[in-house]
Design a protein around this motif. Structure first.
Motif, PDB file in Angstrom:
ATOM      1  N   ASP A  72       1.096  -1.552  -0.027  1.00  0.00           N
ATOM      2  CA  ASP A  72      -0.181   0.557   0.160  1.00  0.00           C
ATOM      3  C   ASP A  72       0.624   1.169  -0.112  1.00  0.00           C
ATOM      4  O   ASP A  72       0.542   2.081  -0.233  1.00  0.00           O
ATOM      5  N   ILE A  73       1.913   1.663  -0.814  1.00  0.00           N
ATOM      6  CA  ILE A  73       3.011   2.191  -0.402  1.00  0.00           C
ATOM      7  C   ILE A  73       3.797   2.188  -1.946  1.00  0.00           C
ATOM      8  O   ILE A  73       3.824   3.771  -2.461  1.00  0.00           O
ATOM      9  N   GLY A  74       3.976   1.478  -2.029  1.00  0.00           N
ATOM     10  CA  GLY A  74       5.239   1.351  -3.624  1.00  0.00           C
ATOM     11  C   GLY A  74       4.359   1.880  -5.105  1.00  0.00           C
ATOM     12  O   GLY A  74       3.535   1.903  -5.238  1.00  0.00           O
ATOM     13  N   VAL A  75       5.571   1.645  -6.197  1.00  0.00           N
ATOM     14  CA  VAL A  75       5.240   1.589  -6.872  1.00  0.00           C
ATOM     15  C   VAL A  75       3.216   0.411  -7.585  1.00  0.00           C
ATOM     16  O   VAL A  75       3.516  -0.031  -7.100  1.00  0.00           O
ATOM     17  N   GLU A  76       2.114   1.610  -8.216  1.00  0.00           N
ATOM     18  CA  GLU A  76       1.398   0.900  -8.354  1.00  0.00           C
ATOM     19  C   GLU A  76       0.593   1.464  -9.519  1.00  0.00           C
ATOM     20  O   GLU A  76      -0.259   0.721  -9.998  1.00  0.00           O
ATOM     21  N   SER A  77       1.176   2.749 -10.574  1.00  0.00           N
ATOM     22  CA  SER A  77       0.188   2.976 -11.573  1.00  0.00           C
ATOM     23  C   SER A  77       1.117   3.164 -12.659  1.00  0.00           C
ATOM     24  O   SER A  77       2.644   3.916 -12.532  1.00  0.00           O
ATOM     25  N   THR A  78       0.550   2.662 -13.907  1.00  0.00           N
ATOM     26  CA  THR A  78       1.746   2.983 -14.804  1.00  0.00           C
ATOM     27  C   THR A  78       1.156   3.635 -15.764  1.00  0.00           C
ATOM     28  O   THR A  78      -0.291   3.642 -15.977  1.00  0.00           O
ATOM     29  N   GLY A  79       1.420   5.038 -16.912  1.00  0.00           N
ATOM     30  CA  GLY A  79       0.511   4.917 -18.228  1.00  0.00           C
ATOM     31  C   GLY A  79       1.920   5.566 -18.748  1.00  0.00           C
ATOM     32  O   GLY A  79       2.753   6.732 -18.673  1.00  0.00           O
ATOM     33  N   PHE A  80       1.879   5.360 -20.287  1.00  0.00           N
ATOM     34  CA  PHE A  80       2.708   5.788 -21.410  1.00  0.00           C
ATOM     35  C   PHE A  80       1.944   7.219 -21.613  1.00  0.00           C
ATOM     36  O   PHE A  80       0.518   7.290 -22.313  1.00  0.00           O
ATOM     37  N   VAL A  81       2.724   8.095 -22.025  1.00  0.00           N
ATOM     38  CA  VAL A  81       2.073   9.945 -22.712  1.00  0.00           C
ATOM     39  C   VAL A  81       2.269   9.432 -23.795  1.00  0.00           C
ATOM     40  O   VAL A  81       3.070   9.236 -24.351  1.00  0.00           O
TER      41      VAL A  81
END
Length: 340
Positions: A244-253
């Motif tokens: 519940d703290i670390g990297v969770e979400s990604t997305g390419f511009v």
């Protein structure tokens, strides 16, 4: 206060330098600067993910087990309600994706225009399809030994334009490729733990072009999974990590992105959590991203706690820069999505 904030940022930036240089030759570029800020755009109880945009610039939003349509202006309206509509349990995280429409090469099928696909983690596990008219049906089931916890669509074709689903198994993560006919293929059953807002890298993303990109909140690592199942460490994010703290979400511009666009991210309420969230859709204005040096084709990765965000750019090598942060209480979930 300002001095402490600057010192904290500088410490984080130094950590990024150290970890990125050890991650396959990646380096951190750019001098110290104060990060941009995610701001609350629209209150929505139970918000957990966004998918799109559709051709009209709107997004489909999952919140409290239901779906909504979010217009570019910020108006919300219920979607897929009534008989044959969509509903899921409020406990699991029903992440969404919207594949590109059109016939898939080498097949006699297509993903319908405007269709949304959502994971159903249990009872039984699988993927639900919601068409543009708001009618929902089970698209495919997966083995009961797996728990789906991430979904995205292959936009480059290296996975055959399939839906890509990550699912927890007894030792780590299984990656599944699901065709437009509903066929299920195991890409790998031996990936490290990954879950949340998965993305597929554009062809321009160096040697990782076309790979599935997945974050691991427990270690702070971001992985790339190739179509043959090979798993590589893309970057060690250098951001705070743990459940519940670390990297969770990604997305390419996306291509054509500029100052008039924006990035969006769900900030889910989580009771009794260190980062309880705000029950809001967050927005990061394009002008701030452009000012931070973000370009089309870059990967944004945000943490669950406080939505701390890095920009990853891969060509011959990968670089990592810390660019943005949310409120201290933010609890980010799902995908980072964009308008242009």
């Amino acid at each position: 206060m300002a001095r402490r904030r600057w010192a904290a940022w500088f410490s984080l930036a130094l950590g990024l330098v150290l970890v990125a240089c050890s991650a396959g030759g990646g380096t951190v570029s750019g001098g110290p600067r104060l990060p941009a800020h995610w701001v609350r755009f629209r209150h929505l109880p139970g918000v957990v993910d966004l998918a799109g945009p559709a051709s009209d610039g709107s997004f489909t939003v999952a919140a409290a087990g239901r779906l909504f349509i979010l217009s570019r202006a910020g108006a919300l309206r219920p979607f897929a309600r009534g008989p044959g509509g969509y509903a899921t349990a409020t406990g699991p995280e029903p992440y969404l994706t919207m594949p590109a429409p059109g016939q898939v090469a080498g097949t006699h099928c297509a993903f319908p225009a405007g269709a949304i696909f959502a994971i159903q983690p249990s009872r039984p596990p699988g993927v639900i399809m919601i068409n543009a008219g708001g009618q929902a049906r089970r698209f495919v089931s997966v083995p009961g030994t797996l728990t789906p916890d991430g979904i995205t669509a292959d936009s480059t074709g290296r996975f055959g334009h399939a839906l890509l689903v990550t699912a927890r198994n007894s030792t780590g993560t299984t990656v599944l490729a699901i065709s437009c006919t509903g066929g299920v293929r195991v890409v790998t059953a031996h990936a490290p733990h990954m879950e949340g807002g998965m993305s597929v890298a554009p062809a321009s993303f160096g040697r990782y072009g076309g790979d599935l990109i997945g974050p691991d909140e427990s270690t702070g690592r971001v992985y790339a999974v190739a179509p043959d199942g090979t798993v590589s460490l893309l970057v060690q994010s250098g951001l705070p990590h743990g459940g519940d703290i670390g990297v969770e979400s990604t997305g390419f511009v996306p291509s054509g992105f500029g100052a008039s666009g924006s990035a969006y991210l769900a900030d889910r309420f989580s009771r009794h959590n260190k980062h309880p969230g705000t029950n809001s859709i967050l927005r990061l204005p394009g002008q701030e991203l452009v000012k931070a040096g973000v370009r089309p084709g870059d990967l944004l990765v945000a943490t669950e706690g406080s939505a701390r965000t890095i920009d990853v750019r891969c060509a011959a090598a990968c670089t990592v820069r810390y660019i943005a942060i949310g409120l201290a209480v933010s609890h980010a979930e799902g995908h980072i999505v964009f308008t242009r």
